[in-house]
Motif scaffolding. Structure first.
Motif, mmCIF file in Angstrom:
data_model
loop_
_atom_site.group_PDB
_atom_site.id
_atom_site.type_symbol
_atom_site.label_atom_id
_atom_site.label_comp_id
_atom_site.label_asym_id
_atom_site.label_seq_id
_atom_site.Cartn_x
_atom_site.Cartn_y
_atom_site.Cartn_z
ATOM 1 N N GLY A 133 -26.375 45.377 -20.288
ATOM 2 C CA GLY A 133 -25.873 44.054 -20.091
ATOM 3 C C GLY A 133 -24.566 43.706 -21.134
ATOM 4 N N GLN A 134 -24.860 43.932 -22.199
ATOM 5 C CA GLN A 134 -23.745 43.905 -23.241
ATOM 6 C C GLN A 134 -22.537 44.640 -22.740
ATOM 7 N N ILE A 135 -22.761 45.816 -22.466
ATOM 8 C CA ILE A 135 -21.613 46.725 -21.865
ATOM 9 C C ILE A 135 -20.966 46.321 -20.664
ATOM 10 N N ARG A 136 -21.549 45.536 -19.832
ATOM 11 C CA ARG A 136 -21.181 45.042 -18.668
ATOM 12 C C ARG A 136 -20.385 43.822 -18.983
ATOM 13 N N GLY A 137 -20.962 43.091 -20.039
ATOM 14 C CA GLY A 137 -19.756 41.699 -20.442
ATOM 15 C C GLY A 137 -18.891 42.319 -20.963
ATOM 16 N N ILE A 138 -18.834 43.305 -21.810
ATOM 17 C CA ILE A 138 -17.518 43.787 -22.467
ATOM 18 C C ILE A 138 -16.540 44.320 -21.539
ATOM 19 N N LYS A 139 -17.083 44.939 -20.454
ATOM 20 C CA LYS A 139 -16.184 45.336 -19.438
ATOM 21 C C LYS A 139 -15.413 44.114 -18.874
ATOM 22 N N GLY A 140 -16.347 43.159 -18.419
ATOM 23 C CA GLY A 140 -15.836 41.877 -17.808
ATOM 24 C C GLY A 140 -14.726 41.167 -18.604
ATOM 25 N N MET A 141 -15.120 41.262 -20.007
ATOM 26 C CA MET A 141 -14.049 40.784 -21.179
ATOM 27 C C MET A 141 -12.729 41.476 -21.045
ATOM 28 N N VAL A 142 -12.824 42.771 -20.952
ATOM 29 C CA VAL A 142 -11.752 43.578 -20.690
ATOM 30 C C VAL A 142 -10.704 43.204 -19.542
ATOM 31 N N GLU A 143 -11.407 42.861 -18.309
ATOM 32 C CA GLU A 143 -10.831 42.926 -17.171
ATOM 33 C C GLU A 143 -10.484 41.412 -17.118
ATOM 34 N N LYS A 144 -10.880 40.634 -17.868
ATOM 35 C CA LYS A 144 -10.273 39.277 -18.084
ATOM 36 C C LYS A 144 -9.320 38.897 -19.041
ATOM 37 N N ASP A 145 -8.843 39.944 -19.801
ATOM 38 C CA ASP A 145 -7.965 39.932 -20.737
ATOM 39 C C ASP A 145 -8.184 39.069 -22.002
ATOM 40 N N VAL A 146 -9.620 39.012 -22.140
ATOM 41 C CA VAL A 146 -10.109 38.260 -23.189
ATOM 42 C C VAL A 146 -9.547 38.606 -24.690
ATOM 43 N N TYR A 147 -9.284 37.798 -25.469
ATOM 44 C CA TYR A 147 -8.616 38.155 -26.998
ATOM 45 C C TYR A 147 -9.338 39.357 -27.725
ATOM 46 N N CYS A 148 -8.666 40.221 -27.980
ATOM 47 C CA CYS A 148 -9.097 41.326 -28.606
ATOM 48 C C CYS A 148 -10.209 41.331 -29.554
ATOM 49 N N ASP A 149 -9.844 40.417 -30.674
ATOM 50 C CA ASP A 149 -10.999 40.261 -31.641
ATOM 51 C C ASP A 149 -12.276 39.960 -31.081
ATOM 52 N N ASP A 150 -12.394 39.114 -30.029
ATOM 53 C CA ASP A 150 -13.623 38.706 -29.209
ATOM 54 C C ASP A 150 -14.270 40.016 -28.796
ATOM 55 N N ILE A 151 -13.340 40.895 -28.162
ATOM 56 C CA ILE A 151 -14.018 42.248 -27.622
ATOM 57 C C ILE A 151 -14.604 42.759 -28.837
ATOM 58 N N ILE A 152 -14.045 43.154 -29.848
ATOM 59 C CA ILE A 152 -14.092 43.877 -30.667
ATOM 60 C C ILE A 152 -15.563 43.478 -31.528
ATOM 61 N N THR A 153 -15.678 42.095 -31.526
ATOM 62 C CA THR A 153 -16.855 41.447 -32.023
ATOM 63 C C THR A 153 -18.257 42.059 -31.185
ATOM 64 N N GLN A 154 -17.929 41.883 -29.991
ATOM 65 C CA GLN A 154 -18.912 42.340 -28.848
ATOM 66 C C GLN A 154 -19.386 43.637 -28.978
ATOM 67 N N LEU A 155 -18.390 44.252 -29.139
ATOM 68 C CA LEU A 155 -18.560 46.050 -29.529
ATOM 69 C C LEU A 155 -19.382 46.359 -30.545
ATOM 70 N N SER A 156 -19.046 45.746 -31.881
ATOM 71 C CA SER A 156 -19.754 45.627 -32.855
ATOM 72 C C SER A 156 -21.502 45.322 -32.766
ATOM 73 N N ALA A 157 -21.484 44.087 -32.092
ATOM 74 C CA ALA A 157 -22.911 43.797 -31.819
ATOM 75 C C ALA A 157 -23.631 44.946 -30.990
ATOM 76 N N THR A 158 -22.672 45.311 -29.911
ATOM 77 C CA THR A 158 -23.498 46.396 -28.889
ATOM 78 C C THR A 158 -23.868 47.841 -29.919
ATOM 79 N N GLN A 159 -22.897 48.144 -30.890
ATOM 80 C CA GLN A 159 -23.279 49.431 -31.626
ATOM 81 C C GLN A 159 -24.351 49.075 -32.616
ATOM 82 N N SER A 160 -24.475 47.793 -33.127
ATOM 83 C CA SER A 160 -25.580 47.905 -33.805
ATOM 84 C C SER A 160 -27.055 47.723 -33.077
ATOM 85 N N ALA A 161 -26.865 47.193 -31.865
ATOM 86 C CA ALA A 161 -28.104 47.248 -30.969
ATOM 87 C C ALA A 161 -28.323 48.716 -30.901
ATOM 88 N N LEU A 162 -27.340 49.473 -30.540
ATOM 89 C CA LEU A 162 -27.765 50.982 -30.594
ATOM 90 C C LEU A 162 -28.204 51.579 -31.675
#
Length: 102
Positions: free
Chosen positions: A32-61
């Protein structure tokens, strides 16, 4: 394991049902986090916010990897050592090296 195998394709782990359920829950959340990140990229969300989500996902992995590693050491590695299969130690070192590349 009930069948003899000469390669890695036959080896299986045998996690208790509660561990499988926990891992599946964690992986579903990560999916679900990965799908959310993909959506953030598609919606041109601020890079730092995407990176924060990537970091959280990596921690979960990493958390999933820790659970699997613990089970592997306490189950598979222990059992294979008890059977006299010291090759499992080389495999374990390789596994640690893979995890440490991150």
């Amino acid at each position: 394991m009930t069948e003899e195998c000469t390669n890695h394709s036959c080896r299986k782990s045998h996690h208790p049902e509660h561990v499988k359920k926990d891992l599946t829950t964690r992986l579903n959340r990560i999916e679900g986090q990965i799908r959310g990140i993909k959506g953030m990229v598609e919606k041109d969300v601020y890079c730092d916010d995407i990176i924060t989500q990537l970091s959280a996902t990596q921690s979960a992995l990493n958390s999933v990897a820790k659970v699997l590693l613990e089970g592997h050491i306490k189950g598979c590695v222990k059992d294979r050592l008890a059977e006299g299969d010291d090759a499992v130690l080389d495999e374990l070192v390789t596994t640690f090296q893979k995890l440490m590349r991150k």
